[in-house]
Design a protein around this motif. Structure first.
Motif, short mmCIF file in Angstrom:
data_model
loop_
_atom_site.label_atom_id
_atom_site.label_comp_id
_atom_site.label_asym_id
_atom_site.label_seq_id
_atom_site.Cartn_x
_atom_site.Cartn_y
_atom_site.Cartn_z
N LEU A 35 0.82 -1.33 0.09
CA LEU A 35 -0.09 0.03 -0.08
C LEU A 35 0.78 1.24 0.02
N ASP A 36 2.02 1.34 0.74
CA ASP A 36 2.74 2.44 0.89
C ASP A 36 3.41 2.73 -0.54
N GLU A 37 4.04 1.54 -1.15
CA GLU A 37 4.46 1.69 -2.63
C GLU A 37 3.52 2.15 -3.50
N ARG A 38 2.32 1.76 -3.60
CA ARG A 38 1.48 2.34 -4.37
C ARG A 38 0.84 3.98 -4.20
N THR A 39 0.87 4.33 -2.87
CA THR A 39 0.74 5.57 -2.34
C THR A 39 1.79 6.40 -3.02
N ASP A 40 2.97 6.07 -2.83
CA ASP A 40 4.19 6.58 -3.14
C ASP A 40 4.22 6.92 -4.69
N ILE A 45 -1.40 2.09 -13.73
CA ILE A 45 -0.59 1.06 -12.65
C ILE A 45 -1.33 -0.10 -12.81
N ALA A 46 -0.62 -0.99 -13.17
CA ALA A 46 -1.07 -2.45 -13.31
C ALA A 46 -1.29 -3.01 -12.20
N SER A 47 -2.43 -3.98 -11.99
CA SER A 47 -2.70 -5.04 -11.07
C SER A 47 -1.38 -6.08 -10.94
N ASP A 48 -1.32 -6.47 -9.77
CA ASP A 48 -0.31 -7.82 -9.66
C ASP A 48 -0.66 -8.79 -10.31
N ALA A 55 -6.09 -2.55 -10.71
CA ALA A 55 -5.38 -1.76 -11.72
C ALA A 55 -5.81 -0.16 -11.38
N TYR A 56 -5.03 0.98 -11.70
CA TYR A 56 -5.48 2.20 -11.59
C TYR A 56 -5.10 2.85 -13.14
N GLU A 57 -6.16 3.43 -13.60
CA GLU A 57 -6.15 4.13 -14.79
C GLU A 57 -5.99 5.64 -14.42
N LEU A 58 -5.05 6.27 -15.14
CA LEU A 58 -4.53 7.58 -14.59
C LEU A 58 -4.93 8.54 -15.67
N PHE A 59 -5.69 9.67 -15.28
CA PHE A 59 -5.92 10.85 -16.36
C PHE A 59 -5.69 12.18 -15.82
N ALA A 60 -5.47 13.14 -16.57
CA ALA A 60 -5.44 14.34 -16.14
C ALA A 60 -6.20 15.46 -16.84
N THR A 61 -6.51 16.52 -16.46
CA THR A 61 -7.04 17.56 -17.34
C THR A 61 -6.38 18.15 -17.98
N ARG A 62 -6.67 18.82 -19.02
CA ARG A 62 -5.89 19.27 -20.25
C ARG A 62 -5.18 20.47 -19.65
N PRO A 63 -6.07 21.55 -19.36
CA PRO A 63 -5.46 22.84 -18.87
C PRO A 63 -4.72 22.82 -17.54
#
Length: 718
Positions: free
Chosen positions: A610-615, A679-682, A698-706
């Protein structure tokens, strides 16, 4: 020479048991790390009759003293310089940050951290990480309790240092087991004569010692310690039902009486399991009913010992039919199957139902010649099927073991009339056993059959139309086939499936394997026409599947020995070892999945994960310049609830279970947001199942454009 092998085998088997018992000897109380001080102030942790004792916690003190919650006090201790990011401390009680406060500070500085953690009536690892700049510097810990109200107390204690003694002991135990397998002479069926005198006694003694060693080792290996840290979604159900049973003083397993308002419709589900655990706890630890956490603890104990006894049954059956070497490899394969490993750590009924179904498989291998013994065997198999039916109504299919066991003696009878007569009597004995098993497994079901049927209807309504993410989005035989077969090819591997098929070419494990094949075909076929798939519903078949695969390896050995005309004992022994090695290699696929799963049942390794995932998430947020992060939950995924656009730089963290619904949702996210990465699942190589949902999504990561620095994305997440 032969006598010497017997004595060596018995001696090594006794050594196995001795080493296994060493695993259960708790080491003495750990010494304080050099430079640390014991807690000053407070009272011993035994001052509270409500705080659950934890033998791993040492040098502990609590503020719950003579006046209980009204007591006030301060506890202080010192921790030496250490480079660990997490202090090896445990806390109990209710640290709320106001009336009860816990402060961690540098001994030579005023910089401090304050902790809020409501551990309740149990010890939990302190859930805080110190800044990197604090590494290698001594710390001062102060627990200040100024509260006098209800649940205003706390405690602090030391966690043990990671032990290294268990690894060499387990290695020694495994080596002793393997050596004893080689030292014991092969059974009579392999064509090697055995001394007629004393042989049965010696072999029985050795097998009892080996079986006890395997059970003790398995129970130790399955001893997870994440209760209270990690929560299984269904673990509250048996706890609440048992609390209601204890309050009413009866064996009524009706969910409608329990404090489970969202589950009231699913009446009497898991009844046979809940009643078995309830009676066990009532017999060995009646005081556990004072605390729901204690009940959860014994539920987990029940699961791990059920798994350990299942392995003991597998060992005895395989020794009887295939020899000690194949038996030990077979036990290894069963023990390291991902599903079996999961269920040994869950407060769910699968471990218990797997034990009962494996016992039924083993009994169905018996071929009694006396008529009374045949009737007794069928009644016993029927009883096991009846008890299984009270756990899950779909387990009624295990009554087919009665058909498999009855078919052989009926077929040998002369004349159609006698065949039909005995078939009817055998059917009557089996049916009587089923009815008796239902009455024993859950008398509440018999007393309220309409309620039981209503519960089945509620379950069918809940899951009959699909239950995302358990199953493909597109309904049909082909998608369901790909889903189920894909899951088991990923967690078991194709080589084991091939060996399992090879296991049907000789009579080993007959007629039980015919009954298994019928049970599997009906269960698998039923899921093919559904729109949902829970791998848990096939867990009870895993040990039998593995044992037939072991028989497949033994069949290959016999075929190769015949084709090569091997006569020398050394050549036959080398072939035997080669086929055992083939089995181990075939199981390596599943073992690799279990190796990734095992850390999730150890609280220290789980916290590291969990710590590694948070980092990683925090590092990505910092790189893109996100002002905040937002988590996209799975209900949002199902409802296609897309987040609104933002002028700020926001990092969206989307939960994905490697399923169709997630893929549909995040493909829509691509149109409005910038995909940063994933971030892929184990268990990314495994189709959707409880490995993802309970442990590692797994975690799909997105960001806003501006606003986001999208020109310097972390390359590892493209």
């Amino acid at each position: 020479m032969r006598e010497g092998r017997w004595y060596l085998g018995q001696g090594l088997a006794a050594a196995c048991l001795l080493v296994a018992l060493l695993l259960w000897i708790r080491p003495p109380v750990s010494e304080l790390p050099m430079g640390a001080t014991a807690p000053k102030g407070g009272c011993p942790s035994s001052a509270s009759s409500f705080l659950r004792a934890d033998p791993d916690i040492h040098h502990a003190a609590i503020t719950y003293c003579a006046n209980g919650d009204e007591a006030r006090g301060t506890i202080e201790l010192r921790l030496p310089a250490n480079h660990a990011m997490r202090p090896r401390l445990a806390v109990a009680g209710y640290i709320d940050g106001h009336a009860v406060r816990l402060r961690i500070a540098l001994e030579d500085d005023e910089e401090s951290l304050y902790v809020i953690q409501r551990a309740g009536e149990q010890w939990q690892p302190l859930n805080i990480r110190v800044p990197q700049s604090w590494a290698g510097r001594p710390l001062r810990v102060v627990l200040d309790d100024q509260g006098t109200g209800f649940q205003q107390w706390a405690g602090i204690g030391m966690l043990p240092e990671p032990g290294r003694l268990g690894i060499p002991i387990m290695s020694l135990l495994l080596a002793s087991i393997l050596l004893s397998a080689l030292a014991l002479p092969p059974p009579r069926s392999e064509g090697v004569p055995t001394p007629p005198r004393k042989t049965p006694v010696r072999r029985t003694v050795s097998l009892v010692l080996l079986t006890a060693s395997v059970a003790l080792l398995a129970a130790k290996l399955y001893q997870g310690d994440v209760a209270g840290v990690w929560h299984h979604p269904d673990q509250s159900i048996p706890v609440k039902v048992m609390v209601a049973m204890h309050e009413h003083g009866d064996l009524n397993t009706d969910w409608a009486r329990a404090d489970l308002p969202e589950f009231h419709a699913f009446r009497y589900n898991f009844s046979g399991y809940i009643q078995a655990v309830y009676l066990t706890i009532k017999a060995i630890a009646p005081a556990a009913f004072k605390s729901e956490f204690d009940l959860l603890h014994y539920l987990l104990e029940f699961s791990r010992w059920s798994a350990a006894l299942t392995l003991a049954v597998c060992l005895l059956l395989l020794v009887r039919t295939l020899g000690v070497g194949y038996a030990l490899v077979g036990v290894l394969l069963v023990a390291t199957t991902p599903q079996f490993l999961q269920d040994a750590h869950y407060a769910r009924p699968e471990a218990w139902s797997t034990l009962l179904s494996t016992l039924a498989f083993a009994l169905a291998c018996l071929k009694p010649q006396q008529r009374w013994a045949q009737f007794g065997l069928l009644a016993l198999l029927g009883m096991l099927a009846g008890v299984l039916t009270t756990i899950k109504f779909t387990y009624a299919v295990f009554s087919l073991y009665c058909v498999a066991a009855a078919w052989q003696p009926v077929r040998q009878l002369p004349g159609l009339t006698r065949k039909l007569q005995h078939l009817g009597m055998f059917g009557g004995a089996s049916l009587a056993g089923v009815v008796f098993g239902i009455c024993v497994g859950s008398p509440a079901i018999v007393a309220d059959l309409p309620g039981f049927l209503a519960g089945i209807q509620a379950l069918d309504h809940q899951y009959g139309g699909g239950h995302p993410p358990f199953g493909p989005m597109t309904h049909g035989l082909v998608p369901q086939w790909h889903w189920i077969t894909g899951y088991y090819l990923a967690t078991l591997g194709l080589p084991l499936v091939v060996l399992h098929v090879m296991g049907y070419f000789r009579t080993s494990l007959a007629p039980a394997k015919a009954g298994f094949l019928a049970v599997f075909a009906i269960t698998f076929g039923a899921f093919l026409v559904q729109s949902v798939f829970f791998e848990r519903n096939l867990t009870a078949l895993i040990p039998a599947f593995m044992m037939v695969a072991v028989a497949g390896a033994a069949n290959i050995e016999r075929f190769a020995a015949a084709r090569l005309a091997l006569q020398r004992p050394l050549a036959r022994r080398l072939l035997h070892l080669a086929c055992m090695g083939l089995l181990v290699l075939a199981g390596a696929w599943g073992m690799s999945v279990s190796a990734r799963l095992a850390p999730y049942f150890d609280r220290i390794h789980l916290q590291q994960i969990l710590d590694e995932r948070t980092d990683r998430l925090q590092g990505i947020a910092a790189e893109v310049g996100a002002v905040r992060t937002e988590v996209i939950t799975y209900p949002q995924v199902l409802g296609m609830d897309l987040p609104p656009p933002s002028t700020d730089c926001v990092l969206f963290i989307g939960t994905s279970f490697n399923d169709d619904w997630s893929r549909r949702y995040y493909s829509q996210m691509d149109q409005s947001f910038i995909r940063i990465g994933r971030i892929a699942s184990d268990f990314n190589d495994v189709p959707t199942g409880t490995l993802h949902i309970y442990h590692s999504p797994a975690y799909e990561l997105f960001a806003t454009r501006p606003g986001c620095r999208l020109t310097a994305l972390p390359t590892s997440f493209h």
